[in-house]
Design an enzyme around this catalytic site. Structure first.
Site, short mmCIF file in Angstrom:
data_model
loop_
_atom_site.label_atom_id
_atom_site.label_comp_id
_atom_site.label_asym_id
_atom_site.label_seq_id
_atom_site.Cartn_x
_atom_site.Cartn_y
_atom_site.Cartn_z
N HIS A 378 15.50 6.03 18.67
CA HIS A 378 14.77 6.10 17.11
C HIS A 378 15.53 5.78 15.84
O HIS A 378 15.20 5.93 14.90
CB HIS A 378 14.54 7.74 17.02
N LYS A 557 10.71 13.32 2.30
CA LYS A 557 11.23 12.95 3.63
C LYS A 557 12.51 13.59 3.50
O LYS A 557 12.83 14.25 2.62
CB LYS A 557 11.27 11.26 3.85
N ARG A 558 13.29 13.54 4.62
CA ARG A 558 14.77 14.11 4.88
C ARG A 558 15.46 13.35 3.58
O ARG A 558 15.15 12.35 3.24
CB ARG A 558 15.17 13.89 5.92
N LYS A 563 17.41 6.58 2.84
CA LYS A 563 16.24 6.55 2.41
C LYS A 563 15.94 6.35 0.93
O LYS A 563 14.93 6.40 0.31
CB LYS A 563 15.46 7.74 2.80
N THR A 665 6.82 7.36 10.39
CA THR A 665 5.38 7.90 10.31
C THR A 665 4.82 8.49 9.10
O THR A 665 3.59 8.52 8.80
CB THR A 665 5.52 8.94 11.30
N LYS A 669 0.92 8.37 7.39
CA LYS A 669 0.13 9.59 6.98
C LYS A 669 -0.45 9.40 5.54
O LYS A 669 -1.60 9.46 5.11
CB LYS A 669 0.78 10.74 7.19
#
Length: 830
Positions: A378, A557-558, A563, A665, A669
């Site tokens: 992952h 998100k985290r 990110k 993911t 969404k």
């Protein structure tokens, strides 16, 4: 005047069409009252909201149980191949509404609760999230369970029943504060304890090599107690099982201590064993090599494999044909999928069972293990890869260390034959990493011990290229459209029917409606309703009025450097400075929402949260800016909050440095729920651009080759800082205390990181990001063109259904065939 349709009403429309025999409302009311009466007789005379929630949950559960039993009987009689999805995380969220949607009960429940004078949405809000995961990996596991049940696969999710899930995040004075997530304090109506399947798990001890074979002796035993949760498929009467293990101390604990008067201490020591299932490690994309974590990983694997072998031997039991005692046919009947390296211990543990317990030869056992196991990788971040110290293994799992050494010896022998004299390759591909501290590389163990490896391949480790495949991740359209955005689900169903819920590829048919004015209006209207509803929620939660006509620009998100929430911060500051400079210009109003949890020990991530909230304090209180720019930190982002914010979003921020996000993911969404994406060519953004057309996304920034070229040349942050005036201004404001007047050097660590050792090259993408955001603002001023682009995106979502992902896993990895066949309901004749 007619009252506006609630989400319940909209879902009711989609449930009603083509659905014969919706369960009798009278029956539901009777059952509800029976459950409520039982609760009150036990305890007290006045019902609370929570009593009503439990009565409703238990009423809905009654409809599940018959189907659950029938499904398991069906599997027992048919004896299909079974798939076991092993994961240390299952981020399930809430269960009640999802169950009603999948059983087509929502309609009748809504009517029944209404007739009883109750509000179903209020009752649903009482349910605690099952937050047994950190982020993408745990939520993917949850989506996969939904799809496996909806595709009729005999599937089981196996994990740990953490007493405390992912912490609850409070923002206090702009800082993240963690609170324990005591999600089980009121009980969990969806689980059933199964003490009859309790299994022993061994730790520590030593290994004896005897004439009868190898024995692992003098171990400490912990019992694994299973709790089963039903997993309903979408309207096919199939209900699969998620089995989570809870750690229990055995009863004969330390009785010798009792004999010398240490009874109290002996009882208290039970806690040490039971700590194994106490709490979820709150790290996402970061490896923490603690003994307790390795215990958790082995605990779930050892208990699960005993269960798998037991079920394998017991299947078809009582049949006159045969009883399965020979494990050589295991790969024909069992597939084990390892969700990341966390359950990697399944490989040596299955070897131990086959060689030490079942007395198979090494070669035969190894063949069975490799044909049974498959592995999904992952992440590409090196700090996320699990590397366990050999000394820790030697102490905790001595027999498994021997097995891993033997696997490695044979593996390196094979490499040597293929590449004679290539010592560098041997070193790279070994399962054991030499160094100051010898470590076991769990990704290498998974690759060597599996017949299929899915996801991002670790570079330079491929000696079996045929093992590697890519399966794009997906999301379940039941939770992430029908349940969370019923208005949009209904508008789509009106145009193309509702079969798309089972076959998301049918969304392509929406391309026929891209220029249809009434469809464009319907899609825009649903988005606006969702925004109004979310604006009301924000006002209630944050006491902040926001402009529902502003663009909802969302980055959830985290919190992690890769990110790049910091890139978003620089955009906010730039936008703020521009409005201040030209207050009379007609700016596109934006409400920028950022949310997510930082791992408690991740200092930089916690500073990023503080920076976002500090920027918000300045921007939101500046009268010159007004409601043209607002910044909101969404506290305690979790599945249930995602279900609210995603349908209301206009713009989805997916801005990781190219080459760092394995998939993502959340991006899918947002796309399915009618948000446009601003993003880099990273992870699944690449495929989203392929499916919807790159012209229908806002793509910016370096591509992977550009990042590699910049690495070769050397990334010099200061050169961008000197060259780009707006970037310099923003950084000077952060470092000069403009956003932290009482503590001017509060953000010096962040500034230092961005200027001197930023692995994720924020400044390199700044200019392109700002320009791309200008295009976003310009398009938003043309609602019709914006909505047409939204329709292109929704129409391109078919590939991103977890049903498609799971169908590929089933056919290409597990050797199973998905089916849309419905099995008879409990009250139908068989």
């Amino acid at each position: 005047m007619a009252k506006p349709l609630t989400d319940q009403d909209k879902r009711k429309q989609i449930s009603v069409r083509g659905l014969a025999g919706v369960e009798n409302v009278t029956d539901l009311k009777t059952n509800f009252n029976r459950h409520l009466h039982f609760t009150l007789v036990k305890d007290r005379n006045v019902a609370t909201k929570r009593d009503y929630y439990f009565a409703l949950a238990n009423t809905v559960r009654d409809y599940l149980v018959g189907r659950w039993i029938r499904t398991q009987q069906h599997y027992y009689e048919k004896d299909p191949k079974r798939v076991y999805y092993l994961s240390l995380e299952f981020y399930m969220g809430r269960t009640l509404q999802n169950t009603m949607v999948n059983l087509a009960l929502e309609n009748a429940c809504d009517e029944a609760t209404y007739q009883l004078g109750l509000d179903m949405e209020e009752l649903q809000d009482i349910e605690e999230d099952a937050g047994l995961g950190n982020g993408g990996l745990g939520r993917l596991a949850a989506c996969f369970l939904d799809s496996m049940a909806s595709l009729g696969l005999a599937a089981y999710g196996y994990g740990i029943r953490y007493e405390f899930g992912i912490f609850n995040q409070k923002i206090v004075d702009g800082w993240q504060v963690e609170e324990a997530d005591d999600w089980l304090r009121y009980g969990n109506p969806w689980e059933k304890a199964r003490p009859e399947y309790m299994r022993p798990v061994h730790f520590y001890g030593r290994v004896e090599h005897t004439a009868d074979g190898v024995k692992w002796v003098d171990t400490q035993v912990v019992l694994a107690l299973p709790y089963d949760t039903p997993v309903p498929g979408y309207r096919n009467n199939i209900v699969n099982t998620m089995r989570l293990w809870s750690a229990k101390a055995p009863c004969d604990f330390n009785l010798k201590d009792f004999n010398v008067g240490g009874y109290i201490q002996a009882v208290l020591d039970r806690n040490l064993a039971e700590n194994i299932s106490r709490v979820l490690y709150p790290n996402d994309n970061f490896f923490e090599g603690k003994e307790l974590r390795l215990k958790q990983e082995y605990f779930v694997v050892a208990a699960t494999l005993q269960d798998i072998v037991r079920r394998f031997k017991a299947s078809k039991f009582g049949s006159t044909e045969f009883v399965r005692l020979d494990l050589s046919s295991l790969p024909d009947k069992v597939a084990i999928q390892l969700n990341d390296t966390h359950p990697a211990m399944a490989i040596p543990e299955l070897m131990r069972i086959l060689v030490d317990v079942e007395k198979l030869t090494w070669e035969k056992a190894w063949d069975i293990v490799v044909r049974t196991c498959a592995y999904t990788n992952h992440t590409v971040l090196p700090e996320a890869l699990e590397r366990w110290p050999v000394d820790l293994f030697h102490n905790l799992l001595p027999r498994h260390l021997e097995i891993i050494y033997e696997i490695n010896r044979r593996h390196l022998e094979r490499i040597t034959k293929l590449y004679p004299g290539d010592l560098d390759r041997l070193r790279r591909m070994s399962l054991i990493e030499e160094g100051d501290i010898k470590k076991i590389n769990m990704a290498h163990l998974c690759i060597v011990g599996s017949h299929a490896v899915n996801g991002v391949a670790p570079s330079g480790h491929i000696c079996n290229p045929e093992k590697f495949q890519n399966k794009t991740n997906g999301i379940t359209p039941r939770r992430w459209l029908v349940m969370c955005n019923p208005g949009l689900a209904e508008v789509i169903a009106e145009r193309i029917g509702e079969d798309y819920i089972r076959d998301l590829d049918q969304l392509k048919k929406l391309l026929d409606f891209v220029d249809d004015d009434s469809f464009i209006q319907d899609v825009a209207k649903v988005k606006q309703e969702n925004k109004m509803k979310f604006a009301a929620y924000l006002e209630e939660q944050y006491k902040m009025k926001i402009n529902p006509n502003s663009m909802f620009d969302v980055h959830v998100k985290r919190i992690h450097e890769y990110k790049r929430q910091l890139l978003n911060c620089l955009h906010i500051i730039t936008l703020y400075n521009r409005i201040k400079k030209e207050p009379n210009k007609s700016w596109t109003p934006r409400t920028i929402m950022i949310g997510g949890k930082a791992a408690p020990g991740y200092h930089t991530a916690k500073m990023i949260i503080k920076l976002i909230t500090s920027i918000g304090d300045i921007v939101n209180n500046d009268p010159v800016v007004g409601d043209r720019l607002k910044v909101i930190y969404l506290e305690n982002y979790r599945v249930t909050l995602a279900e609210k914010v995603i349908p209301a979003s206009d713009l989805s921020e997916q801005i990781s440095t190219a080459g760092t996000e394995a998939s993502g993911t959340g991006n899918m969404k947002f796309m399915l729920n009618g948000a446009l994406t601003i993003g880099t060519m990273d992870g699944a953004n690449v495929e989203m651009a392929e499916e919807a057309g790159e012209e229908n996304l806002f793509i910016f920034g370096m591509r992977v080759p550009d990042v590699e070229a910049l690495d070769k040349k050397g990334y010099d942050a200061a050169s961008y800082y000197r060259r780009i005036p707006e970037l310099k201004q923003a950084m000077d404001q952060i470092s000069g205390g403009f956003f932290s007047p009482s503590q001017p050097d509060l953000f010096k660590d962040l500034v230092n990181m961005l200027m001197n050792h930023d692995r994720f090259k924020v400044f390199a993408d700044y200019e392109d990001y700002i320009q791309c955001q200008e295009k976003v603002s310009a398009l938003y001023k043309d609602p019709k063109e914006w909505t047409k682009m939204v329709i292109h995106n929704i129409a391109g979502c078919g590939k991103f259904s977890s049903d498609r992902t799971i169908s590929q896993y089933a056919r290409e990895i597990w050797g199973m065939e998905p089916s849309l066949e419905k099995i008879p309901a409990p009250d139908d004749p068989r």
